[in-house]
Structures are given as structure tokens and as C-alpha cells.
Design an enzyme around this catalytic site. Structure first.
Site, short mmCIF file in Angstrom:
data_model
loop_
_atom_site.label_atom_id
_atom_site.label_comp_id
_atom_site.label_asym_id
_atom_site.label_seq_id
_atom_site.Cartn_x
_atom_site.Cartn_y
_atom_site.Cartn_z
N GLY A 70 34.37 116.56 23.77
CA GLY A 70 34.09 117.64 22.83
C GLY A 70 32.65 117.54 22.35
O GLY A 70 32.04 116.47 22.40
N GLN A 75 25.65 118.98 16.60
CA GLN A 75 25.21 117.81 17.36
C GLN A 75 24.03 118.11 18.26
O GLN A 75 23.39 117.20 18.78
CB GLN A 75 26.36 117.26 18.22
N CYS A 112 32.03 109.25 19.86
CA CYS A 112 31.32 110.50 19.58
C CYS A 112 30.01 110.46 20.35
O CYS A 112 29.36 109.41 20.41
CB CYS A 112 31.05 110.56 18.07
N LEU A 113 29.60 111.58 20.93
CA LEU A 113 28.34 111.61 21.69
C LEU A 113 27.14 111.32 20.80
O LEU A 113 26.09 110.93 21.30
CB LEU A 113 28.17 112.97 22.39
N HIS A 154 38.25 116.16 15.27
CA HIS A 154 36.95 115.48 15.31
C HIS A 154 35.81 116.50 15.34
O HIS A 154 34.85 116.41 14.57
CB HIS A 154 36.90 114.55 16.54
N GLU A 155 35.92 117.50 16.23
CA GLU A 155 34.85 118.50 16.36
C GLU A 155 34.75 119.39 15.13
O GLU A 155 33.65 119.75 14.71
CB GLU A 155 35.04 119.34 17.63
N HIS A 158 32.72 117.90 12.43
CA HIS A 158 31.27 118.01 12.63
C HIS A 158 30.72 119.26 11.95
O HIS A 158 29.59 119.28 11.48
CB HIS A 158 30.94 118.09 14.12
NI NI Z 1 31.51 113.69 17.60
#
Ligand code: NI
Length: 186
Positions: A70, A75, A112-113, A154-155, A158
Site C-alpha cells: 500500500g 508518502q 511501511c515504505l 494503515h494507509e 497516513h
Molecule cells: Ni505506511
């Protein structure tokens, strides 16, 4: 969001030459913690046009190239309520998403990226019912469970400037911060 640690180590071995702090692709650069943009609240999308479709496409590209599950617009430095998720060949676009219902609990490791190489156990709802918009602006209701439900939550966090480490104890969080500051030299 990223896959669990074991899977991801294999992926890291394949992309050893890539600096995780400077991931460039699809014209989008993934911001890493502690970039202050990651803590900001995103605003709703109001215009559903070709530019939005193009951005969503590029978000998918950035997520796939970086082997994520995701990726949310903040981000990549875009403070708009947009996120993409892809798991087991199924892809989801979330635009101005709202959780209508949560059921049950699950707790498992997530990454997480924006935190390359960091993982932690986070408690999430097992099932969520979400109202979202499509790239065309239509309202859509999605009901997901398990891993995908975890990724949705999670997304969506953000979009409110909330990060997975915010769920950890202050001690664990400060340990991650210290490790990251050593890594980035900040
Ligand atoms: Ni993330």
C-alpha cells in the site's frame, strides 16, 4: 504498507544497490520518516479528472517498484486523501475514504515504505467497511478483512498523519527513532 520482515529481506537482497532513503520511480519520491510531511493531515479530493487518474496510476507504479502492499499520497509529498493497496493480484483505490464499520481484532507485524527495514506488531480491526470514491468520483462501499483490512487501516492512517509507530509504546517508539536517526545521520 510493506510485507512482513521475512518476505521483505528477500526483496531487499534483490535491490541491494537501491538507497532506501531515495526511492525514485513513476516520477514520485517516497518520503521517509522523520520527514515532517508524514505527520500532516491530508485534504479531500474535490476534482475527479485526468490528472487524478494519472496520479493514481503513478502511485501504483511507485508502490509496485518499491514492493509495497500500500502507498498513500502524503508518502510522496501530496497531501490529498488518496491511497492505493494491492494484495494477491487485487488492487484497491481509496479516495476520501471513511470507515463505516469495524469488526473484530487482528494483531500482526507490519512495515511501511516510509520506514525501510522497520517492522512492528500493530493491533487493527479484523474487518472494515469503507465508503470511498472511485477515480471517476463515484461512491463505492468496500468490505475487506484480514490482511487487506490491515492495509486499508494503515494507509487511511497516513491520510491523518498517523504512522504505525504511533501505536507502539513510547519506549519502543523512541528505540525506532534512535535507530533511524543513526541510519539517516539526522
Ligand atoms: Ni505506511
Amino acid at each position: 504498507m510493506t510485507e512482513s520482515q521475512s518476505q521483505s529481506q528477500i526483496q531487499n537482497a534483490n535491490s541491494a544497490s537501491q538507497d532506501p532513503l531515495d526511492l525514485l520511480d513513476g516520477g514520485l519520491k517516497i518520503l521517509c520518516y522523520p520527514n515532517p510531511t508524514l505527520k500532516k493531515k491530508s485534504t479531500p479530493v474535490e476534482i475527479f479528472d485526468g490528472e487524478l487518474e494519472d496520479f493514481v496510476r503513478r502511485l501504483f507504479t511507485a508502490m509496485r517498484i518499491n514492493k509495497g502492499v500500500g502507498l498513500a499520497a502524503p508518502q510522496v509529498g501530496v497531501l490529498k486523501r488518496i491511497a492505493v493497496i494491492e494484495h494477491e493480484g487485487k488492487s484497491y483505490v481509496l479516495i476520501n475514504p471513511k470507515i463505516l464499520e469495524r469488526k473484530g481484532l487482528q494483531e500482526s507485524e507490519e512495515g511501511c515504505l516510509s520506514f525501510p527495514g522497520f517492522y512492528a506488531d500493530v493491533r487493527r480491526a479484523e474487518k472494515v467497511k469503507v465508503e470511498t470514491r472511485t477515480v471517476k468520483g463515484d461512491t463505492e462501499i468496500l468490505e475487506v478483512s484480514g490482511y487487506v483490512a490491515k492495509a486499508f487501516q494503515h494507509e487511511m492512517d497516513h491520510l491523518d498523519g498517523k504512522l504505525f509507530i504511533d501505536y507502539l509504546s513510547p519506549l519502543k517508539r523512541s528505540m525506532i527513532r534512535k535507530k533511524i536517526s543513526k541510519h539517516t545521520g539526522e
